[in-house]
Scaffold this motif. Structure first.
Motif, PDB file in Angstrom:
ATOM      1  N   ASN A  32      22.832   2.611  13.505  1.00 22.23           N
ATOM      2  CA  ASN A  32      23.993   3.288  14.095  1.00 22.23           C
ATOM      3  C   ASN A  32      25.319   2.672  13.668  1.00 22.23           C
ATOM      4  N   LYS A  35      28.426   1.770  11.517  1.00 28.66           N
ATOM      5  CA  LYS A  35      29.086   2.413  10.382  1.00 28.66           C
ATOM      6  C   LYS A  35      29.205   1.382   9.255  1.00 28.66           C
ATOM      7  N   GLU A  62      31.733  -1.338   9.583  1.00 32.14           N
ATOM      8  CA  GLU A  62      31.616  -2.276  10.694  1.00 32.14           C
ATOM      9  C   GLU A  62      30.843  -3.523  10.267  1.00 32.14           C
ATOM     10  N   PRO A  82      30.148  -3.279  17.964  1.00 31.02           N
ATOM     11  CA  PRO A  82      31.111  -2.187  17.816  1.00 31.02           C
ATOM     12  C   PRO A  82      31.587  -1.694  19.190  1.00 31.02           C
ATOM     13  N   GLU A  83      32.817  -1.207  19.238  1.00 30.63           N
ATOM     14  CA  GLU A  83      33.420  -0.795  20.511  1.00 30.63           C
ATOM     15  C   GLU A  83      32.572   0.228  21.273  1.00 30.63           C
ATOM     16  N   ASP A  84      31.842   1.072  20.535  1.00 30.62           N
ATOM     17  CA  ASP A  84      31.007   2.072  21.214  1.00 30.62           C
ATOM     18  C   ASP A  84      29.585   1.544  21.446  1.00 30.62           C
ATOM     19  N   GLY A  85      29.424   0.234  21.471  1.00 37.03           N
ATOM     20  CA  GLY A  85      28.092  -0.373  21.552  1.00 37.03           C
ATOM     21  C   GLY A  85      27.596  -0.718  22.940  1.00 37.03           C
ATOM     22  N   GLU A  86      28.228  -0.151  23.963  1.00 32.65           N
ATOM     23  CA  GLU A  86      27.830  -0.403  25.353  1.00 32.65           C
ATOM     24  C   GLU A  86      26.334  -0.129  25.587  1.00 32.65           C
ATOM     25  N   HIS A  87      25.795   0.879  24.882  1.00 33.27           N
ATOM     26  CA  HIS A  87      24.389   1.265  25.069  1.00 33.27           C
ATOM     27  C   HIS A  87      23.409   0.168  24.640  1.00 33.27           C
ATOM     28  N   TYR A  88      23.864  -0.812  23.857  1.00 34.46           N
ATOM     29  CA  TYR A  88      22.949  -1.885  23.440  1.00 34.46           C
ATOM     30  C   TYR A  88      22.522  -2.752  24.623  1.00 34.46           C
TER      31      TYR A  88
END
Length: 126
Positions: free
Chosen positions: A72, A74, A77, A103-109
Motif C-alpha cells: 500500500n 506509494k 514514501e 505514512p499519514e494514512d497509515g492509521e489502519h496498521y
C-alpha cells in the motif's frame, strides 16, 4: 506518524525472538507466508509478500529493528521502521512495538498489528 503498541505473550523472549526471525516460525505464528533471516542486512517478506523490509538491528532475545513497508505504500514514501522490544518476567514476555515513519494514512496498521500479528501470536504461543 508513529505509534507504540504493547502486549504480552505466554512465551520467553528467546522463543518470540527466534520465531519472529525464522521463515517457518514466522509463517506458522502469523498464518501468512514469510521468508525471514536472523542476520542484519538481510531482506524479509511477510504475509505472502505484502510486507517487505530489511533487518537493521538485531540484539538477541531483546530487540529487533526492521525497515518495513507494504504494497500500500506509494513509491515516493520512505520505508517505515518497526522496533520490537522484548521484556521477559517469569516466562511471560511483554512485547513493545514502536512503528515509526508510517505514512499519514497509515492509521489502519494499528488494527493490522492486532489482528494479523498479536492475536495469532497469542494462539501460537499458548
Amino acid at each position: 506518524m508513529e505509534f507504540t503498541l504493547k502486549t504480552t505473550f505466554n512465551a520467553t523472549a528467546k522463543q518470540i525472538y527466534k520465531t519472529w526471525l525464522s521463515t517457518q516460525g514466522h509463517t506458522k505464528m502469523t498464518g501468512g507466508e514469510a521468508f525471514v533471516s536472523d542476520r542484519v542486512g538481510d531482506p524479509f517478506t511477510a504475509w505472502d509478500g505484502y510486507i517487505k523490509g530489511e533487518n537493521l538491528i538485531l540484539e538477541p532475545y531483546y530487540k529487533i529493528v526492521q525497515s518495513w513497508r507494504t504494497d500500500n505504500f506509494k513509491d515516493r514514501e520512505e520505508d517505515s521502521q518497526i522496533q520490537l522490544i522484548l521484556s521477559e518476567t517469569d516466562g511471560i514476555t511483554e512485547l513493545t512495538l514502536i512503528h515509526t515513519n508510517v505514512p499519514e494514512d497509515g492509521e489502519h496498521y494499528i488494527k493490522g498489528w492486532q489482528e494479523h500479528y498479536f492475536e495469532p501470536m497469542k494462539s501460537y504461543f499458548e
